[in-house]
Design a protein around this motif. Structure first.
Motif, mmCIF file in Angstrom:
data_model
loop_
_atom_site.group_PDB
_atom_site.id
_atom_site.type_symbol
_atom_site.label_atom_id
_atom_site.label_comp_id
_atom_site.label_asym_id
_atom_site.label_seq_id
_atom_site.Cartn_x
_atom_site.Cartn_y
_atom_site.Cartn_z
ATOM 1 N N SER A 30 23.057 19.169 30.611
ATOM 2 C CA SER A 30 24.120 17.914 30.305
ATOM 3 C C SER A 30 25.091 17.840 31.383
ATOM 4 O O SER A 30 25.411 18.738 31.872
ATOM 5 C CB SER A 30 24.447 17.555 29.060
ATOM 6 O OG SER A 30 25.305 18.588 28.568
ATOM 7 N N SER A 31 25.381 16.744 31.579
ATOM 8 C CA SER A 31 26.448 16.578 32.636
ATOM 9 C C SER A 31 27.557 15.366 32.004
ATOM 10 O O SER A 31 26.865 14.433 31.435
ATOM 11 C CB SER A 31 26.048 15.829 33.955
ATOM 12 O OG SER A 31 25.281 16.537 34.788
ATOM 13 N N SER A 32 28.848 15.794 31.863
ATOM 14 C CA SER A 32 29.701 14.742 30.969
ATOM 15 C C SER A 32 29.905 13.525 31.903
ATOM 16 O O SER A 32 29.710 13.343 33.178
ATOM 17 C CB SER A 32 30.980 15.580 30.837
ATOM 18 O OG SER A 32 30.937 16.581 29.965
ATOM 19 N N ARG A 33 29.902 12.357 31.003
ATOM 20 C CA ARG A 33 30.002 11.090 31.759
ATOM 21 C C ARG A 33 31.228 10.466 30.939
ATOM 22 O O ARG A 33 31.477 10.481 29.758
ATOM 23 C CB ARG A 33 28.847 10.512 31.703
ATOM 24 C CG ARG A 33 27.641 10.865 32.782
ATOM 25 C CD ARG A 33 26.498 10.153 32.410
ATOM 26 N NE ARG A 33 26.019 9.687 31.251
ATOM 27 C CZ ARG A 33 24.992 8.845 30.985
ATOM 28 N NH1 ARG A 33 24.203 8.369 31.993
ATOM 29 N NH2 ARG A 33 24.359 8.744 29.808
ATOM 30 N N VAL A 34 32.034 9.651 31.603
ATOM 31 C CA VAL A 34 33.223 8.900 31.193
ATOM 32 C C VAL A 34 32.871 7.626 30.249
ATOM 33 O O VAL A 34 31.858 7.014 30.826
ATOM 34 C CB VAL A 34 34.406 8.511 32.168
ATOM 35 C CG1 VAL A 34 35.318 7.736 31.450
ATOM 36 C CG2 VAL A 34 34.778 9.898 32.688
ATOM 37 N N ASP A 36 30.398 7.304 28.164
ATOM 38 C CA ASP A 36 29.005 7.406 27.660
ATOM 39 C C ASP A 36 28.787 8.859 27.166
ATOM 40 O O ASP A 36 29.377 9.555 27.512
ATOM 41 C CB ASP A 36 28.292 6.972 28.900
ATOM 42 C CG ASP A 36 26.981 6.053 28.420
ATOM 43 O OD1 ASP A 36 26.602 6.153 27.305
ATOM 44 O OD2 ASP A 36 26.348 5.620 29.478
ATOM 45 N N ARG A 37 27.383 8.689 26.554
ATOM 46 C CA ARG A 37 27.015 10.100 26.039
ATOM 47 C C ARG A 37 26.823 10.966 27.507
ATOM 48 O O ARG A 37 26.609 10.313 28.539
ATOM 49 C CB ARG A 37 25.576 9.931 25.522
ATOM 50 C CG ARG A 37 25.773 9.103 23.775
ATOM 51 C CD ARG A 37 24.541 9.350 23.179
ATOM 52 N NE ARG A 37 24.718 8.796 22.012
ATOM 53 C CZ ARG A 37 24.075 7.599 21.688
ATOM 54 N NH1 ARG A 37 23.496 6.844 22.571
ATOM 55 N NH2 ARG A 37 24.523 7.125 20.332
ATOM 56 N N PRO A 38 26.796 12.369 27.339
ATOM 57 C CA PRO A 38 26.378 13.085 28.457
ATOM 58 C C PRO A 38 24.991 12.746 28.996
ATOM 59 O O PRO A 38 24.091 12.515 28.152
ATOM 60 C CB PRO A 38 26.486 14.524 28.021
ATOM 61 C CG PRO A 38 27.136 14.465 26.756
ATOM 62 C CD PRO A 38 27.046 13.209 26.246
ATOM 63 N N ARG A 40 21.425 13.961 30.523
ATOM 64 C CA ARG A 40 20.715 15.102 30.417
ATOM 65 C C ARG A 40 19.332 14.975 31.324
ATOM 66 O O ARG A 40 18.902 13.846 31.367
ATOM 67 C CB ARG A 40 20.214 15.352 28.826
ATOM 68 C CG ARG A 40 21.375 15.702 27.952
ATOM 69 C CD ARG A 40 20.736 16.236 26.714
ATOM 70 N NE ARG A 40 21.808 16.732 25.858
ATOM 71 C CZ ARG A 40 22.084 17.927 25.774
ATOM 72 N NH1 ARG A 40 21.435 18.762 26.405
ATOM 73 N NH2 ARG A 40 23.119 18.135 24.946
#
Length: 162
Positions: A30-34, A36-38, A40
């Motif tokens: 996963s990559s974190s997003r501001v 929003d959900r991460p 994938r």
């Protein structure tokens, strides 16, 4: 034949397992997003593991040297093809062997051996082409095998005497 790992055949005459458990994983980092959900993304298969558990009662069935042969295969550090029933399951390494020995006779040999064998799947290129074939004196094929005489020799101290 219940299964074969390389040239080692699981069955009543060698080592029978009671349960085969398989765990498969797939990788989705996963990559974190501001706000929003991460996010994938699927990047491929993950770990694939098999655990075999069983019971060996050498005086009734099984080969007392079977677990030693599996440990020798693990010591070699090679991968072996696994076949169960009619399924070719790919290349596997032996990760661990756990044993619990109970019900001992006077000479210290266990009459009951519970085991857990853990396998992990690897790439097919790592397979040992010989299949871990052991033709040494304890392979079950030679005259020096422990089981070459009367099947009760190990129990009767080798000379028919208690």
């Amino acid at each position: 034949m219940m299964a074969a790992l390389g040239q080692f055949v699981f069955g009543l005459s060698t080592l029978a397992y009671i349960e085969l458990q398989r765990s498969q994983e797939w990788r989705h980092p996963s990559s974190s997003r501001v706000g929003d959900r991460p996010a994938r993304q699927y990047v491929g298969p993950g770990d694939d593991k098999i655990t075999l558990t069983g019971l060996q009662v050498p005086e009734f069935m099984g080969d007392r040297k079977a677990l030693d042969r599996l440990a020798d295969m693990a010591d070699a550090g090679m991968a072996y093809n696994l076949f169960t029933g009619n399924d070719a399951m790919g290349a596997w390494i032996i990760e661990s062997i756990n044993t619990t020995r109970t019900v001992f006779i006077r000479e210290g040999a266990a009459r009951k051996v519970e085991f857990t064998l853990s396998l992990a799947r690897v790439d097919a290129q790592q397979v040992d082409p010989s299949g871990g074939l052991d033709t040494g004196p304890d392979s079950g094929a030679g005259d020096n095998d422990w089981y070459a005489g009367d099947p009760w020799d190990w129990w009767l101290n080798g000379d028919g005497e208690w």
